[in-house]
Design a protein around this motif. Structure first.
Motif, PDB file in Angstrom:
ATOM      1  N   LEU A 169      42.235  31.544  25.048  1.00 18.79           N
ATOM      2  CA  LEU A 169      41.844  32.922  25.352  1.00 18.79           C
ATOM      3  C   LEU A 169      41.839  33.275  26.831  1.00 18.79           C
ATOM      4  O   LEU A 169      41.637  34.440  27.183  1.00 18.79           O
ATOM      5  CB  LEU A 169      40.455  33.209  24.765  1.00 18.79           C
ATOM      6  N   SER A 170      42.019  32.304  27.696  1.00 19.43           N
ATOM      7  CA  SER A 170      41.905  32.615  29.125  1.00 19.43           C
ATOM      8  C   SER A 170      42.994  31.931  29.925  1.00 19.43           C
ATOM      9  O   SER A 170      43.692  31.050  29.445  1.00 19.43           O
ATOM     10  CB  SER A 170      40.527  32.206  29.651  1.00 19.43           C
ATOM     11  N   SER A 171      43.096  32.371  31.151  1.00 21.07           N
ATOM     12  CA  SER A 171      43.996  31.773  32.126  1.00 21.07           C
ATOM     13  C   SER A 171      43.271  31.865  33.468  1.00 21.07           C
ATOM     14  O   SER A 171      42.238  32.528  33.566  1.00 21.07           O
ATOM     15  CB  SER A 171      45.322  32.534  32.160  1.00 21.07           C
ATOM     16  N   PRO A 172      43.793  31.228  34.503  1.00 19.78           N
ATOM     17  CA  PRO A 172      43.093  31.286  35.787  1.00 19.78           C
ATOM     18  C   PRO A 172      42.832  32.711  36.293  1.00 19.78           C
ATOM     19  O   PRO A 172      41.836  32.963  36.952  1.00 19.78           O
ATOM     20  CB  PRO A 172      44.023  30.535  36.735  1.00 19.78           C
ATOM     21  N   ASP A 173      43.705  33.652  35.947  1.00 19.81           N
ATOM     22  CA  ASP A 173      43.525  35.018  36.443  1.00 19.81           C
ATOM     23  C   ASP A 173      43.014  35.991  35.371  1.00 19.81           C
ATOM     24  O   ASP A 173      42.918  37.189  35.629  1.00 19.81           O
ATOM     25  CB  ASP A 173      44.836  35.547  37.049  1.00 19.81           C
ATOM     26  N   HIS A 174      42.679  35.496  34.177  1.00 19.78           N
ATOM     27  CA  HIS A 174      42.190  36.399  33.127  1.00 19.78           C
ATOM     28  C   HIS A 174      41.201  35.671  32.223  1.00 19.78           C
ATOM     29  O   HIS A 174      41.580  34.760  31.496  1.00 19.78           O
ATOM     30  CB  HIS A 174      43.351  36.943  32.292  1.00 19.78           C
ATOM     31  N   LYS A 175      39.939  36.104  32.276  1.00 18.63           N
ATOM     32  CA  LYS A 175      38.892  35.460  31.496  1.00 18.63           C
ATOM     33  C   LYS A 175      38.111  36.448  30.621  1.00 18.63           C
ATOM     34  O   LYS A 175      37.083  36.097  30.062  1.00 18.63           O
ATOM     35  CB  LYS A 175      37.924  34.730  32.426  1.00 18.63           C
ATOM     36  N   ARG A 176      38.573  37.668  30.499  1.00 21.55           N
ATOM     37  CA  ARG A 176      37.858  38.692  29.739  1.00 21.55           C
ATOM     38  C   ARG A 176      38.211  38.619  28.259  1.00 21.55           C
ATOM     39  O   ARG A 176      39.367  38.422  27.887  1.00 21.55           O
ATOM     40  CB  ARG A 176      38.180  40.088  30.263  1.00 21.55           C
ATOM     41  N   VAL A 177      37.182  38.763  27.413  1.00 18.47           N
ATOM     42  CA  VAL A 177      37.364  38.763  25.964  1.00 18.47           C
ATOM     43  C   VAL A 177      36.544  39.879  25.332  1.00 18.47           C
ATOM     44  O   VAL A 177      35.562  40.354  25.904  1.00 18.47           O
ATOM     45  CB  VAL A 177      36.954  37.417  25.319  1.00 18.47           C
ATOM     46  N   ILE A 178      36.988  40.277  24.147  1.00 19.16           N
ATOM     47  CA  ILE A 178      36.196  41.138  23.278  1.00 19.16           C
ATOM     48  C   ILE A 178      35.571  40.198  22.267  1.00 19.16           C
ATOM     49  O   ILE A 178      36.261  39.378  21.658  1.00 19.16           O
ATOM     50  CB  ILE A 178      37.064  42.199  22.582  1.00 19.16           C
TER      51      ILE A 178
END
Length: 179
Positions: free
Chosen positions: A36-45
């Motif tokens: 669900l994440s990467s170093p530059d994207h950690k946002r989830v619903i």
């Protein structure tokens, strides 16, 4: 919730950190965190127990992560430390990592200078301001708060100061109480 169709169902428990700022969280294992994440994207619903939707961040913790959960949500769901929960998790691909209130979007569309300052802020500061507006349910009060935020950003040339912002919001609230 149709927007969670391509979600990952994850079973975890409500856990407690003995930290000064955040206490309660949902641990997320490393495999799910990596999906669900990467170093530059950690946002989830996150949909908790099929009832409460949260826009959240996967906060790094060891090999995995955790999702912070506030008192209001814990109380709404009747959750206590150690209680099992089912999370439906999906990457949040929205522009801001949470829904933009229409009232704030309208103000940003009408105020180029305020919009430029807003969009120059870090994503976290943008979300903080979006949250300040969205937590107010009355549309007139949302507009008032959005106006105060943009006025503050222009006053301080985009250098957000939450203490000064709070004073500006109080000033705008007092103005609206006079009319």
């Amino acid at each position: 919730m149709s927007e969670l169709i391509e979600s990952i169902t994850y079973h975890t428990t409500l856990e407690y950190f003995n930290w000064s700022t955040w206490y309660y969280h949902f641990p997320v294992d490393s495999a799910t965190t990596k999906k669900l994440s990467s170093p530059d994207h950690k946002r989830v619903i996150c949909l908790v127990n099929g009832e409460v939707k949260m826009n959240s961040a996967l906060m790094p913790w060891g090999d995995g992560s955790y999702i912070m959960v506030n008192k209001k949500i814990r109380e709404r769901l009747g959750l206590k430390e150690g209680d099992p929960v089912t999370l439906q998790l999906k990457k949040d691909t929205s522009e801001y990592g949470m829904p933009m209130p229409e009232s704030l979007q309208v103000m940003l569309d009408q105020d180029d200078t305020g919009s430029n300052y807003f969009h120059a802020l870090t994503p976290g500061k943008q979300r903080s301001l979006i949250y300040l507006v969205s937590k107010v349910k009355n549309i007139d009060k949302q507009i008032n708060k959005a106006l105060a935020i943009l006025d503050h950003l222009k006053d301080v040339n985009g250098q957000l100061d939450f203490k000064l912002l709070s004073e500006k919001i109080k000033e705008y609230n007092n103005r609206s109480n006079l009319t």
